[in-house]
Design a protein around this motif. Structure first.
Motif, PDB file in Angstrom:
ATOM      1  N   PRO A 115     -13.109  26.352 -40.842  1.00 56.62           N
ATOM      2  CA  PRO A 115     -12.340  25.856 -39.700  1.00 56.62           C
ATOM      3  C   PRO A 115     -12.699  24.393 -39.424  1.00 56.62           C
ATOM      4  CG  PRO A 115     -13.410  27.946 -39.185  1.00 56.62           C
ATOM      5  CD  PRO A 115     -13.977  27.489 -40.484  1.00 56.62           C
ATOM      6  N   ALA A 116     -11.730  23.635 -38.961  1.00 54.56           N
ATOM      7  CA  ALA A 116     -12.001  22.225 -38.646  1.00 54.56           C
ATOM      8  C   ALA A 116     -13.163  22.107 -37.678  1.00 54.56           C
ATOM      9  CB  ALA A 116     -10.755  21.566 -38.069  1.00 54.56           C
ATOM     10  N   LYS A 117     -13.184  23.011 -36.689  1.00 52.80           N
ATOM     11  CA  LYS A 117     -14.297  23.067 -35.740  1.00 52.80           C
ATOM     12  C   LYS A 117     -14.960  24.428 -35.843  1.00 52.80           C
ATOM     13  CE  LYS A 117     -12.710  19.760 -32.236  1.00 52.80           C
ATOM     14  NZ  LYS A 117     -12.484  19.556 -30.778  1.00 52.80           N
ATOM     15  N   VAL A 118     -16.261  24.432 -36.038  1.00 53.81           N
ATOM     16  CA  VAL A 118     -16.977  25.705 -36.128  1.00 53.81           C
ATOM     17  C   VAL A 118     -17.193  26.249 -34.718  1.00 53.81           C
ATOM     18  CG1 VAL A 118     -18.143  25.016 -38.249  1.00 53.81           C
ATOM     19  CG2 VAL A 118     -19.271  24.627 -36.068  1.00 53.81           C
ATOM     20  N   PRO A 119     -17.383  27.562 -34.574  1.00 54.20           N
ATOM     21  CA  PRO A 119     -17.628  28.142 -33.248  1.00 54.20           C
ATOM     22  C   PRO A 119     -18.839  27.504 -32.566  1.00 54.20           C
ATOM     23  CG  PRO A 119     -17.196  29.861 -34.865  1.00 54.20           C
ATOM     24  CD  PRO A 119     -17.321  28.590 -35.628  1.00 54.20           C
ATOM     25  N   ALA A 120     -18.786  27.468 -31.264  1.00 51.93           N
ATOM     26  CA  ALA A 120     -19.846  26.814 -30.488  1.00 51.93           C
ATOM     27  C   ALA A 120     -21.221  27.408 -30.792  1.00 51.93           C
ATOM     28  CB  ALA A 120     -19.539  26.917 -28.995  1.00 51.93           C
ATOM     29  N   ALA A 121     -21.292  28.729 -30.950  1.00 53.10           N
ATOM     30  CA  ALA A 121     -22.581  29.378 -31.216  1.00 53.10           C
ATOM     31  C   ALA A 121     -23.152  28.943 -32.568  1.00 53.10           C
ATOM     32  CB  ALA A 121     -22.417  30.898 -31.183  1.00 53.10           C
ATOM     33  N   VAL A 122     -22.272  28.784 -33.549  1.00 53.64           N
ATOM     34  CA  VAL A 122     -22.716  28.336 -34.876  1.00 53.64           C
ATOM     35  C   VAL A 122     -23.156  26.873 -34.811  1.00 53.64           C
ATOM     36  CG1 VAL A 122     -22.003  27.920 -37.264  1.00 53.64           C
ATOM     37  CG2 VAL A 122     -21.240  29.989 -36.063  1.00 53.64           C
TER      38      VAL A 122
END
Length: 205
Positions: free
Chosen positions: A130-137
């Motif tokens: 994903p262009a932006k990874v999840p906040a937790a990652v």
């Protein structure tokens, strides 16, 4: 006179030619112009701490990135291969823009951050993330990044232990690291091999 005016009005070159032959537009990077071999080659020759470290070899961003992925897995053993790949690629944009120390990034401000994010998004797209990874990652990768910086600071960059803890926090419990900076060729090979292993793990999902 006209020739001189033509040169003066000519748009500055905004692309960089990579050793693979790709021409990467720095202002509008295309995922199609990004290759892992170019990233590995560049990062293996970019020094952490602006090269202000002890030892025969600089500690490269390529070697740092492999360690950060390792620390992420130490903290979260069940981390999915895609997020482990995101950890490996967390500094991949530096194969183009270099490794600027945090105080200088802050001084450059938002425009630099936007430029860096645009390049990062293109890299993620190229490798199926994903262009932006999840906040937790993202938080996990940042924690691992700071842990690696702690070891680099104390072992290579002349920081006292208390000073390193103040700036980077203590490393995660149960994890220790003895850094031996690799040559550029070794760091490049290690980075590519880690990418290949993670790519195979992704394909097997």
């Amino acid at each position: 006179m006209r020739k001189g005016l033509h040169k003066a009005n000519k748009e500055p070159r905004a692309w960089q030619r990579m050793l693979s032959g790709r021409r990467l537009d720095l202002l509008d990077p295309s995922p199609m112009d990004i290759e892992i071999e170019d990233i590995a080659h560049g990062l293996a020759r970019v020094a952490r701490w602006n090269g202000q470290t002890i030892g025969e070899h600089a500690f490269s961003v390529a070697q740092h990135s492999v360690v950060v992925e390792e620390i992420c897995v130490h903290i979260q053993p069940d981390l999915e291969p895609r997020w482990r790949l995101a950890a490996l690629l967390h500094d991949a944009s530096e194969y183009v823009i270099g490794d600027m120390i945090s105080p200088f990034k802050a001084a450059l401000g938002y425009d630099y951050k936007l430029f860096e994010e645009r390049l990062e998004h293109a890299i993620h797209t190229r490798f199926g993330l994903p262009a932006k990874v999840p906040a937790a990652v993202k938080k996990l990768i940042k924690r691992a990044d700071r842990a690696c910086a702690f070891f680099e600071a104390t072992q290579l960059a002349g920081f006292a232990l208390a000073e390193s803890i103040e700036f980077f926090d203590a490393p995660p419990e149960g994890y220790d690291l003895r850094i031996q900076p690799l040559s550029a060729a070794q760091a490049q090979l290690g980075y590519v091999q880690r990418y290949q292993a993670l790519s195979q793990a992704l394909e097997a999902e």
